[in-house]
Every structure is written in C-alpha cells, then in structure tokens.
Design an enzyme around this catalytic site. Structure first.
Site, PDB file in Angstrom:
ATOM      1  CE1 TYR A  26     -26.503  -6.340  22.822  1.00 56.05           C
ATOM      2  CE2 TYR A  26     -27.021  -4.134  23.625  1.00 56.05           C
ATOM      3  CZ  TYR A  26     -27.380  -5.263  22.925  1.00 56.05           C
ATOM      4  OH  TYR A  26     -28.598  -5.338  22.306  1.00 56.05           O
ATOM      5  NE  ARG A  81     -27.797   0.245  23.645  1.00 52.58           N
ATOM      6  CZ  ARG A  81     -26.601  -0.105  23.157  1.00 52.58           C
ATOM      7  NH1 ARG A  81     -25.522   0.059  23.881  1.00 52.58           N
ATOM      8  NH2 ARG A  81     -26.481  -0.593  21.934  1.00 52.58           N
ATOM      9  N   GLY A 102     -33.820  -1.297  20.322  1.00 55.10           N
ATOM     10  CA  GLY A 102     -33.017  -0.173  19.843  1.00 55.10           C
ATOM     11  C   GLY A 102     -33.079   1.107  20.637  1.00 55.10           C
ATOM     12  CE1 TYR A 124     -20.108  -1.961  18.505  1.00 56.96           C
ATOM     13  CE2 TYR A 124     -20.215  -2.073  20.902  1.00 56.96           C
ATOM     14  CZ  TYR A 124     -20.437  -2.644  19.666  1.00 56.96           C
ATOM     15  OH  TYR A 124     -20.988  -3.887  19.591  1.00 56.96           O
ATOM     16  NE  ARG A 157     -21.890  -1.091  24.504  1.00 54.08           N
ATOM     17  CZ  ARG A 157     -21.975   0.203  24.466  1.00 54.08           C
ATOM     18  NH1 ARG A 157     -21.445   0.943  25.445  1.00 54.08           N
ATOM     19  NH2 ARG A 157     -22.564   0.800  23.477  1.00 54.08           N
ATOM     20  CB  CYS A 195      -0.402  -7.778  25.285  1.00 53.42           C
ATOM     21  SG  CYS A 195      -0.022  -8.642  26.793  1.00 53.42           S
TER      22      CYS A 195
END
Ligand code: LLP
Length: 419
Positions: free
Chosen positions: A371, A276, A239, A316, A312, A342
C-alpha cells in the site's frame, strides 16, 4: 534472515548498497528485495502444508508487474478488485483459474472482462451484484462461478478505516441475507455456486478474529449443506498484520495452524488473500533530505518524498520506521519528517526520535512494500516515484520514474477555448 541491513555503517538491500541505487536512479524510489518477497510468499504458502489451498496474493498491496510475475512463478494465485488489477494479473501471466475477484462495486465491463477471462470465482458482495452477474453471464453464454462474501460481524481490532467485517461496514452480506443469497443463487440459471468468502480487515495482529470468522463461516456452510447447497471453496481473505513498530502479530505458521486445525477433516478447499504480510516488509521507500529547518516548537526534516508517495502516515496515522542510509554517530533528534506538498498533513513521521540526518542525506522509510506505491498519486503534479527490485548483487528499475510528459498524458485542450 533480513535483507535490509546495515553493513559497514551503510544500509544495503541484499548485496547492493542503497546509496548506489540512489545515485543511479535518483530519489525518491521504492525498493523491493527479491529474496524477502520470495521467502515471505513461500513461508506463508508452506504454513498451510497438508491442506488443499490456493494462496491468492492480494494485488492491491503491490501491483508492480515484476512482483506479480515473481509470485506467479512461485505458484501464487491472485486476488483482484478491479478490471485494471485483472488486466495486470493476466499480463503477469496468472492463469485465470487462479484469480478471484472481490469488491463491492463491480461494473458491467469489469464483470464481462472477468467472465470472458474465465476466472476462478467472483466474490459477490450484494444481491443486486449477484443478479447482474447472472444477467451478464446469460448474455455471454457462460456460467459465472461465485462465492458470496459474508460479513461475519467480528471485530478485527484494527484501524477503523481498514476493518471490513463489522455490521456497519459496506463489505459483504450479513449472515441471514447470505442464506437468502445462496437460495437465490441456486435458482439462477447462469450461476455456479463455488464457495463462500470473507475478509474481515487488514493489519490484524491476533489470530482470534480470524478464528471467530472461520467458525461463523463453517456454521453457515453446514446450514447450506442441509439445504442441499454444496460449498467447495472457503476464501478467508487476507488481513494478517506485520510489525511496523512494536506490534507482534502471529507468525504465518501460527495463523495457519489455527485455520488448519479448524478445517482438518473437511473437504473444503481453502483460499487465502494475503497482501501486506507478503510484501509489507519486503519494500522500503528511499528519499533524500532536502533541508533541515528549526521551527519555534518543532524540528523539521524536509525530504523529497511526500504524502503523494506514501499516504499511510497521514491517512491512518500509520507508523513507518525511518533509518538513515548512512549511519551517523550524532545524537538523535526529535523531528517531523515532512514532504514538499502544500498540506499540513504531508508528513512521513511526527515527533519522531530519529537519526540526525542532514541536507543531502538519504533516509529509508521502512515497511513500505504494501500500500505504498499502489496508493501514490500525482498530487501537486509530482511525477510518481521509480520502483526498483534487487536480487543478490543486481538491481533493476521495475517502474521508471514518471516524467513531466506523463503528467499531462491524455489531457487535451478543447477547441472551443479559442471561440
Ligand atoms: N482481500 C480483500 C477482499 C481485501 O479487501 C484486502 C485488503 C485483502 C484481501 C488484503 O489484505 P491484507 O492481507 O493486505 O491485509 N490501504 C490500507 C489497507 C487496506 C486493505 C484493503 N483490503 C493500508 O495501507 O493499511
């Protein structure tokens, strides 16, 4: 030391000009710096010096075999959330006793696979899962090592889609039910209680939520101790956030200091599941400008990477910096960087002040190592991008660009269409 740097007006990855890779491999492609991957892992791992710990890289952030293999060679364990990730982990050479398995929806064949592989532990996310694991372990004549993933109800202050430790989230088991869970587990014949686990969310940019979660877990461990239930592993999940734009997350050493402080003197063995923070800034997505177009109210830079390659931004509203591969002296423009798909949501950047790139120019979408490829798809029948790793002055295609045949692989036309 940064490994994606401009030299003589041209972006390099370590000692390789990115332009040269694009010429050889085509675009779009993901590009990873070996030196950055290695440094990020080592810095993170060494931050916990003095504490018994196992850093289990979170596979979902980047499952490329070459990357997994690199971390394995550096002493990493692996956090997996599916049979597929377990397969990749074993293929990359991870020792099963360094693999933890999380996830709310483990299926029977996945549980059996992990039991047979003899992994370090299952992070169990519901009482029904606990019972199923016990049952499967019984059938396979094994003892299943488990931790219960608790939901400590702390606010990680991140995007709602990636916060996982709130009461309303589907993850883990609330604190009271967790006690029940441990009581049940202690009576199940085929279960070995190994630890306790939490993961409160992703892209967290302050230490406080981690410490709050840690304190809750410690309290629970105490209560369990009083009930005669011993906990050996404390899995704090992943995290820790990174800088995409102007975020200033704690350095891994700062994050570790808080955890080490709080665990000093205990005989708990710490497990961490960073994703990450290890790979995010070790990778970029390289794409070529197909066209420029001036709309009535917007300027568009149309590139050959789309939302199927990097989801991403649209999923998000995530920010990824965009850099030209060859620097330009032109005045910056404000534009939307969009892909060939499209959908109006097919963008990599919106209203972005950016270099005045032209048709045929290469751009680098930064901070795309986590990711990025793992969330890519074949939407609009676009073959997935190539992945490339650079080490010093060498590069290697670690995943070939898909070809049209790959798109239809496994499909078949039923004979009854000819009826
Ligand atoms: N452990 C567990 C149980 C997880 O669910 C996750 C991430 C991690 C570890 C690693 O978290 P990290 O250190 O990477 O924050 N697709 C989203 C992120 C989803 C994270 C899901 N779980 C994104 O692109 O931002």
């Amino acid at each position: 030391m940064h490994h994606f740097l401009h030299r003589n007006n041209e972006l390099y990855c370590e000692d390789v000009p990115i332009r040269m890779i694009a010429e050889k491999v085509g675009t779009p492609f993901y590009l990873y710096s070996h030196a950055t991957l290695k440094r990020h892992f080592l810095v993170f791992n060494e931050a916990f010096e003095g504490l018994e710990r196992l850093v289990c890289f979170s596979a979902k952030a980047n499952t490329n075999l070459a990357i997994l293999k690199l971390f394995e060679s550096l002493g990493s364990g692996l956090d997996v959330v599916s049979g597929g990730e377990l397969y990749r982990g074993l293929k990359a050479g991870f020792s099963p006793d360094k693999i933890v398995y999380s996830g709310v929806g483990k299926r029977i064949h996945e549980i059996d696979y992990a039991l047979e592989a003899d992994i370090l532990m299952f992070n169990v996310e519901s009482l029904e899962e606990l019972e199923l694991i016990d049952e499967r372990a019984g059938l396979l004549q094994r003892k299943a090592p488990v931790a219960i993933r608790v939901n400590p109800d702390v606010d990680p202050k991140t995007h709602p889609y990636i916060s996982t430790g709130l009461k309303k989230n589907k993850f883990g088991i609330d604190m009271e039910t967790a006690i029940e869970g441990y009581k049940v587990a202690s009576k199940l014949k085929n279960i070995n209680i190994m630890g306790i686990d939490c993961h409160i969310g992703s892209q967290i940019t302050e230490s406080k939520p981690f410490i709050e979660a840690l304190e809750s877990l410690k309290k629970l461990i105490n209560e369990l101790g009083q009930m005669g239930i011993e906990i050996r592993y404390m899995d704090m999940g992943g995290g820790l956030g990174i800088t995409y734009n102007d975020e200033s997350p704690p350095h891994p050493r700062e994050y570790a200091r808080a955890i080490v402080e709080s665990l000093k003197g205990s005989n708990l063995q710490l497990i961490l599941e960073p994703g990450r923070v290890i790979v995010g800034n070790a990778g970029i997505l390289v794409s070529r400008v197909l066209f420029r177009k001036s709309g009535k109210v917007k300027e568009f830079v149309i590139v050959d990477a789309g939302m199927n390659d990097l989801m991403r931004p649209t999923l998000y509203g995530a920010f990824h910096a965009i850099e030209p591969v060859i620097s330009t002296e032109n005045q910056p423009i404000t534009a939307d960087v969009v892909g060939p798909i499209c959908e109006t949501g097919d963008f990599l950047a919106v209203d972005r002040k950016m270099p005045d790139v032209k048709k045929g120019d290469l751009i680098a979408v930064m901070s795309a190592g986590a990711y990025g490829f793992t969330m890519s798809s074949n939407y609009c029948s676009r073959p997935r991008a190539a992945e490339v790793m650079v080490k010093d002055d060498r590069f290697h295609v670690v995943r070939a660009r898909e070809i049209y045949e790959d798109l239809v692989d496994g499909e078949s036309v039923p004979p009854f269409l000819d009826d």
